[in-house]
Scaffold this motif. Structure first.
Motif, PDB file in Angstrom:
ATOM      1  N   GLY A   9      -1.768   1.684  -4.580  1.00  0.00           N
ATOM      2  CA  GLY A   9      -2.690   1.402  -5.680  1.00  0.00           C
ATOM      3  C   GLY A   9      -2.224   0.217  -6.502  1.00  0.00           C
ATOM      4  O   GLY A   9      -3.025  -0.640  -6.902  1.00  0.00           O
ATOM      5  N   ASP A  10      -0.914   0.125  -6.758  1.00  0.00           N
ATOM      6  CA  ASP A  10      -0.365  -1.010  -7.514  1.00  0.00           C
ATOM      7  C   ASP A  10      -0.546  -2.321  -6.751  1.00  0.00           C
ATOM      8  O   ASP A  10      -0.865  -3.354  -7.338  1.00  0.00           O
ATOM      9  N   LEU A  29      -4.211  -3.217  -7.009  1.00  0.00           N
ATOM     10  CA  LEU A  29      -4.534  -3.667  -8.363  1.00  0.00           C
ATOM     11  C   LEU A  29      -3.946  -5.045  -8.637  1.00  0.00           C
ATOM     12  O   LEU A  29      -4.617  -5.916  -9.197  1.00  0.00           O
ATOM     13  N   ARG A  76      -5.565   1.826 -11.327  1.00  0.00           N
ATOM     14  CA  ARG A  76      -4.873   2.207 -10.093  1.00  0.00           C
ATOM     15  C   ARG A  76      -5.459   3.507  -9.550  1.00  0.00           C
ATOM     16  O   ARG A  76      -5.661   3.654  -8.348  1.00  0.00           O
TER      17      ARG A  76
END
Length: 127
Positions: A63-64, A67, A81
């Motif tokens: 997710g990071d 993002l 995220r």
């Protein structure tokens, strides 16, 4: 490093994801580290995916990465995220595209094998 752009649609909005140095910089901000080696150290935890382990830490890191890739393309993006992880759980193919594009954009280690130097022919003077 090669940079490229990928597009994914999350919650009805199309986002561009850029890859390359800007993502590493954004990851440093998101992970609250100011050291490139620390960013790479944290990225090393993605190796668990190769063993078929998809734990929360790996999902958070994916997710990071996504993002950071979106923010590298559009610094005003307001996606979280958690929104991305939720999207990836429902759209595995998007997650794999992000991972593959990110990995492809990373610096490649220089090969340590270099061709052996050619031996010079020696000539003997015959007497």
């Amino acid at each position: 490093m090669t940079a490229g752009t990928l597009f994914i649609e999350v919650q009805g909005t199309r986002y561009g994801l850029k890859f390359g140095y800007a993502v590493l910089r954004q990851l440093g901000v998101l992970l609250k580290v100011n050291d490139l080696q620390e960013v790479f150290s944290r990225l090393g935890k993605l190796g668990e995916l190769a063993n078929g382990k998809l734990n929360f830490e790996s999902l958070d890191l994916i997710g990071d990465i996504a993002l950071a890739s979106i923010l590298a393309s559009d610094s005003q993006a307001t996606l979280s995220r958690e929104d991305l992880i939720t999207h990836f759980l429902a759209h595995n193919d998007d997650m794999m595209q992000v991972i593959n594009q990110f990995v492809a954009s990373m610096p490649q280690a220089a090969t340590s094998k270099q061709p052996a130097p050619k031996k010079k022919k020696t000539t003997r003077n015959k007497k």
